[in-house]
Design an enzyme around this catalytic site. Structure first.
Site, PDB file in Angstrom:
ATOM      1  N   ASN A 242     -16.953   3.403   1.906  1.00 36.76           N
ATOM      2  CA  ASN A 242     -16.580   3.427   3.312  1.00 36.76           C
ATOM      3  C   ASN A 242     -17.275   2.310   4.087  1.00 36.76           C
ATOM      4  O   ASN A 242     -16.651   1.303   4.443  1.00 36.76           O
ATOM      5  CB  ASN A 242     -16.906   4.808   3.901  1.00 36.76           C
ATOM      6  CG  ASN A 242     -16.351   4.992   5.300  1.00 36.76           C
ATOM      7  OD1 ASN A 242     -15.961   4.033   5.947  1.00 36.76           O
ATOM      8  ND2 ASN A 242     -16.321   6.216   5.765  1.00 36.76           N
ATOM      9  N   ASP A 243     -18.574   2.450   4.310  1.00 34.19           N
ATOM     10  CA  ASP A 243     -19.282   1.478   5.141  1.00 34.19           C
ATOM     11  C   ASP A 243     -19.204   0.053   4.598  1.00 34.19           C
ATOM     12  O   ASP A 243     -19.160  -0.899   5.371  1.00 34.19           O
ATOM     13  CB  ASP A 243     -20.761   1.877   5.271  1.00 34.19           C
ATOM     14  CG  ASP A 243     -20.928   3.141   6.109  1.00 34.19           C
ATOM     15  OD1 ASP A 243     -20.066   3.398   6.962  1.00 34.19           O
ATOM     16  OD2 ASP A 243     -21.914   3.860   5.899  1.00 34.19           O
TER      17      ASP A 243
END
Lengths: 94, 479
Positions: free
Chosen positions: B404-405
């Site tokens: 995600n990040d």
């Protein structure tokens, strides 16, 4: 004088280490860590000396414990590195 | 204390040879082809150094020594044989802790020797300095590593545990350790009457304070920051070994310890840079925002396109180049074998397929590469961030799974927020991006990811293993 000699060794090795390790690719960072970790077990040498010299019971006991811990570090560290590096070989042959 | 049965220069030369083997071993680690040999070379160096020490010092109690070596070997082999690749970070953490703990004990035992030998009434300053340093670093490493390993293994709360006054506690513990260390070195005349030669109790107190410090330092750091912690502690255990070398005047310890210290430090810096955070921010800063659900709704509302394995399969059929971006979520779901199978299938059908690996994708430096190698992905298909980023614009399909990040475009676009300036994989440049995730919940940073709302992004909701396996099955049926 020994302190200065030891310091010289320390500083030169730090530079050498820096120049080698920056060349190691990210692929191998985990095996590098477990392998270098195993090298830390070189304390085993020191542990062997204090455990074996046996001039006092307390020192021997701590030396024994140190030998156990350092041996786990050395043997385990090299084995897991080997295990991981073998995976990389397997991958390249496939 | 120790009686050499052979001249000093023989053992010194053996240590020199061992050091050369360590260095050569590390040089071989620069390429996967030679790395196994390098590891072996390094192990030979260790065998030489230990063997020489055992053989050439006249040992009073060889039984104790051999028992220690046997017990340690059995435990080491047992742990190494049983470990899963996903558990590697915590095991390396534990080994590391043992290395640091051994250093602290050796320095302590050496101090006891000085005391019982009774030859000196005050410690030589350099011995005291080195003992204090290796005790402090060794105990911090031991306890810190065990806490880190506990967090990674899920036996200690993996969240950052924060409380009021925690910085005060850390500073106080550090100050106490330093004062005790200084006491060891200075041996103030003031107390000389009662405390002549009584440096050993001060050393144990030092170990106690440093152990608490190690726990306090690591307990307040979140699980996803463990790559930095493990690398840093690795460096510390190296420095502790070097410090022990100063105590014992042992060149092998100094050289080997320093090499490890340098390795750990470099990896620590690499990890911090790949998150665009300073080391002090990782150690003391705390990280992540409370998830702002309103902001997320704003970004995601009406902009999320769902997809299915069937649709992805059709995309893959016409793709020439596919990049897979794995995150730790993939490893948690044990999806790496399914992902590797997909890559192999694509490769067989003449689709160019590569893996884009962010430096902090795993739980320790290079961990994701090991997980993929374990699933038989060839190492030349694993590309680092700088290498893969320019290729996304020529990529037809990117499959992001469990990450995600590290693919959040906000890192490039916004000037503030927890991940601003962090180098990320610019997967949005590809023609189509598939994001496989269980839900739209935020990553470690706690912020929304605008990538998910982009027009060229399709979301495949579901467990990574099930989703990837379904994709593999679909692809097999149609090819």
């Amino acid at each position: 004088m020994t302190l200065v000699f030891n310091l010289t060794l320390f500083v030169l090795t730090a530079f050498l280490g820096y120049s080698i390790i920056t060349k190691i690719p990210a692929n191998l960072h985990t095996p590098l860590m477990s392998g270098s970790n195993a090298i830390t077990g070189i304390t085993l040498v020191g542990a062997v000396v204090v455990a074996g010299s046996g001039s006092s019971r307390l020192a021997t006991a701590f030396g024994f414990l140190a030998v156990v811990m350092a041996t786990v570090n050395v043997v385990g560290g090299y084995l897991v590195s080997h295990k991981m590096l073998n995976q990389f070989h397997k991958g390249s042959e496939a | 204390m120790m009686m050499e049965t052979l001249p000093e220069w023989v053992i010194q030369l053996a240590y020199l040879l061992a050091a050369v083997l360590f260095i050569q071993g590390m040089r071989d680690m620069t390429h996967p082809r030679t790395a196994t040999r390098g590891n072996f070379t390094s192990a030979m160096g260790m065998l030489l150094a230990v063997g020489v020490t055992v053989l050439w010092f006249e040992l009073v109690s060889p039984v104790v020594l051999i028992a220690g070596l046997v017990v340690g070997s059995v435990v080491g082999v047992g742990l190494a044989v049983r470990v899963e690749m996903t558990e590697m970070p915590q095991l390396v953490g534990v080994f590391n802790g043992f290395g640091g703990g051994a250093s602290a004990l050796v320095a302590g035992a050496e101090l006891i020797e000085f005391q019982t030998a009774g030859v000196v009434t005050s410690l030589p300053a350099e011995t005291a300095i080195a003992a204090a340093a290796s005790g402090l670093i060794g105990a911090v490493t031991f306890c810190g590593s065990l806490v880190a390993a506990g967090k990674l293994h899920g036996v200690v709360n993996g969240n950052a545990i924060r409380y009021t006054g925690e910085q005060v506690v850390k500073v106080a513990l550090f100050a106490i350790s330093i004062l005790l260390g200084a006491y060891l070195v200075v041996q103030p005349e003031l107390f000389a009457e009662y405390l002549q030669g009584e440096w050993v109790p001060a050393y144990w107190l030092l170990l106690g304070a440093a152990s608490l410090l190690g726990i306090a330092l690591v307990i307040s750091i979140g699980g996803a920051d463990m790559p930095v912690v493990i690398a840093l502690l690795n460096s510390y255990s190296g420095l502790a070994a070097a410090g022990t070398g100063f105590v014992l005047n042992n060149t092998a310890l100094i050289i080997a310890g320093t090499l490890v210290g340098a390795a750990g430090m470099i990896l620590t810096v690499i990890m911090c840079e790949s998150m665009n955070r300073s080391l002090s921010n990782v150690l003391f800063g705390g990280f992540g925002e409370e998830a702002d659900s309103e902001e997320m709704d704003d970004i995601y509302e009406g902009n999320i396109t769902e997809t299915s394995p069937e649709e992805i399969e059709m995309l893959l059929d016409v793709a020439n180049r596919v990049v897979i971006v794995p995150g730790y979520g993939m490893a948690v779901a044990q999806a790496q074998h399914a992902v590797a199978e997909l890559a192999e299938l694509l490769d067989e059908n003449d689709v160019e397929v590569e893996f884009g690996i962010h430096p902090v994708a795993g739980r320790m430096p290079g961990h994701m590469n090991v997980l993929l190698a374990d699933a038989d992905v060839p190492y030349d298909k694993m590309k680092e961030l700088e290498e893969i980023n320019p290729t996304f614009s020529q990529t037809d399909v990117v499959i992001v799974t469990g990450a995600n990040d590290v693919v959040n475009p906000q890192a490039n676009e916004s000037d503030s927020g927890p991940i601003a300036g962090m180098p990320v994989l610019n997967v949005g440049d590809a023609r189509t991006v598939i994001v496989n995730k269980r839900s739209l919940s935020p990553g470690f940073s706690g912020i929304a990811n605008p990538l998910f709302a982009q027009d060229n992004t399709n979301l495949l909701f579901g467990d990574a293993k099930d989703s990837m396996q379904e994709l593999v099955n679909n692809y097999k049926e149609n090819n």
